[in-house]
Motif scaffolding. Structure first.
Motif, PDB file in Angstrom:
ATOM      1  N   PRO A 157       0.806  -1.227   0.000  1.00  0.00           N
ATOM      2  CA  PRO A 157       0.000   0.000   0.000  1.00  0.00           C
ATOM      3  C   PRO A 157       0.837   1.274   0.000  1.00  0.00           C
ATOM      4  O   PRO A 157       0.512   2.227  -0.718  1.00  0.00           O
ATOM      5  N   THR A 158       1.926   1.287   0.763  1.00  0.00           N
ATOM      6  CA  THR A 158       2.721   2.518   0.827  1.00  0.00           C
ATOM      7  C   THR A 158       3.660   2.660  -0.373  1.00  0.00           C
ATOM      8  O   THR A 158       3.803   3.733  -0.934  1.00  0.00           O
ATOM      9  N   ARG A 159       4.281   1.558  -0.799  1.00  0.00           N
ATOM     10  CA  ARG A 159       5.181   1.655  -1.956  1.00  0.00           C
ATOM     11  C   ARG A 159       4.399   2.000  -3.216  1.00  0.00           C
ATOM     12  O   ARG A 159       4.804   2.861  -4.000  1.00  0.00           O
ATOM     13  N   ASN A 160       3.267   1.314  -3.436  1.00  0.00           N
ATOM     14  CA  ASN A 160       2.451   1.647  -4.604  1.00  0.00           C
ATOM     15  C   ASN A 160       1.979   3.096  -4.552  1.00  0.00           C
ATOM     16  O   ASN A 160       1.921   3.773  -5.580  1.00  0.00           O
ATOM     17  N   ALA A 161       1.645   3.574  -3.357  1.00  0.00           N
ATOM     18  CA  ALA A 161       1.212   4.969  -3.226  1.00  0.00           C
ATOM     19  C   ALA A 161       2.302   5.910  -3.723  1.00  0.00           C
ATOM     20  O   ALA A 161       2.038   6.849  -4.480  1.00  0.00           O
TER      21      ALA A 161
END
Ligand SMILES: [Zn+2]
Length: 186
Positions: A83-87
């Motif tokens: 979730p954070t890397r894709n964001a």
């Protein structure tokens, strides 16, 4: 690495780990470099062998669909950079599928990123503004996108917990998958 020997070794590992006094049990070594098929095979084989009175934790997984697949076979807990890397890469999970916010079609899109999300990002800024921030390398893009993706995952897990409590997980999973076809190309 499939077949009898691999499963025999996984089974032996489960038996030895489950015999020890741990507070919970992790299933690991299957989501960094392994194919999706290997991950699913190991997860589906291993999870039902684990004791059900301790949390079962799948390490480093995964997409929203992976989470649904894992919960289906008994996994309780997750952690993942997705979730954070894709964001940070402008790849946003929504109730209608993935959004690549850099795409030109969002340049004048004044709607919220996800009309079914109540996070700060979806309540306060438009897709057009998120695209502007992302394409100009603004740090605020990382902040807004991360708030949304983490909110999306928390909402998904909350929905999963509620559906399990009301014995409607299969219907919840089917409804979620039905809403996912309009995914942007990466
Ligand atoms: Zn949101």
């Amino acid at each position: 690495m499939q077949g009898g020997t691999y499963h025999d070794l996984r089974k032996r590992g489960v038996e030895q780990i489950a015999s020890l006094e741990f507070d919970g049990i992790a299933i690991g070594g299957i989501a960094v470099g392994e194919s999706k098929e290997e991950m699913l095979d190991t997860m589906r084989f291993t999870t039902p062998l684990l004791p059900t009175d301790k949390p079962r934790y799948l390490m480093g997984v995964g997409t929203p669909v992976d989470l649904l697949d894992a919960v289906e076979v008994g996994v309780d807990m997750f952690d993942c950079v997705m979730p954070t890397r894709n964001a940070r890469n402008g790849s946003l999970f929504t109730s209608q599928g993935k959004v690549a916010i850099k795409n030109a079609k969002y340049i004048d899109d004044q709607g919220p990123l996800d009309p079914n999300c109540s996070c700060l990002t979806c309540r306060t800024v438009s897709r057009a503004y998120l695209r502007h921030l992302y394409t100009n390398d603004e740090i605020a893009a990382h902040v807004y996108n991360t708030i949304h993706n983490v909110s999306f995952y928390l909402d998904l897990m909350r929905g999963i917990r509620q559906s399990i409590a009301s014995h409607s997980f299969a219907a919840f999973r089917a409804a979620f998958l039905d809403r996912q076809p309009t995914t942007d190309n990466p």
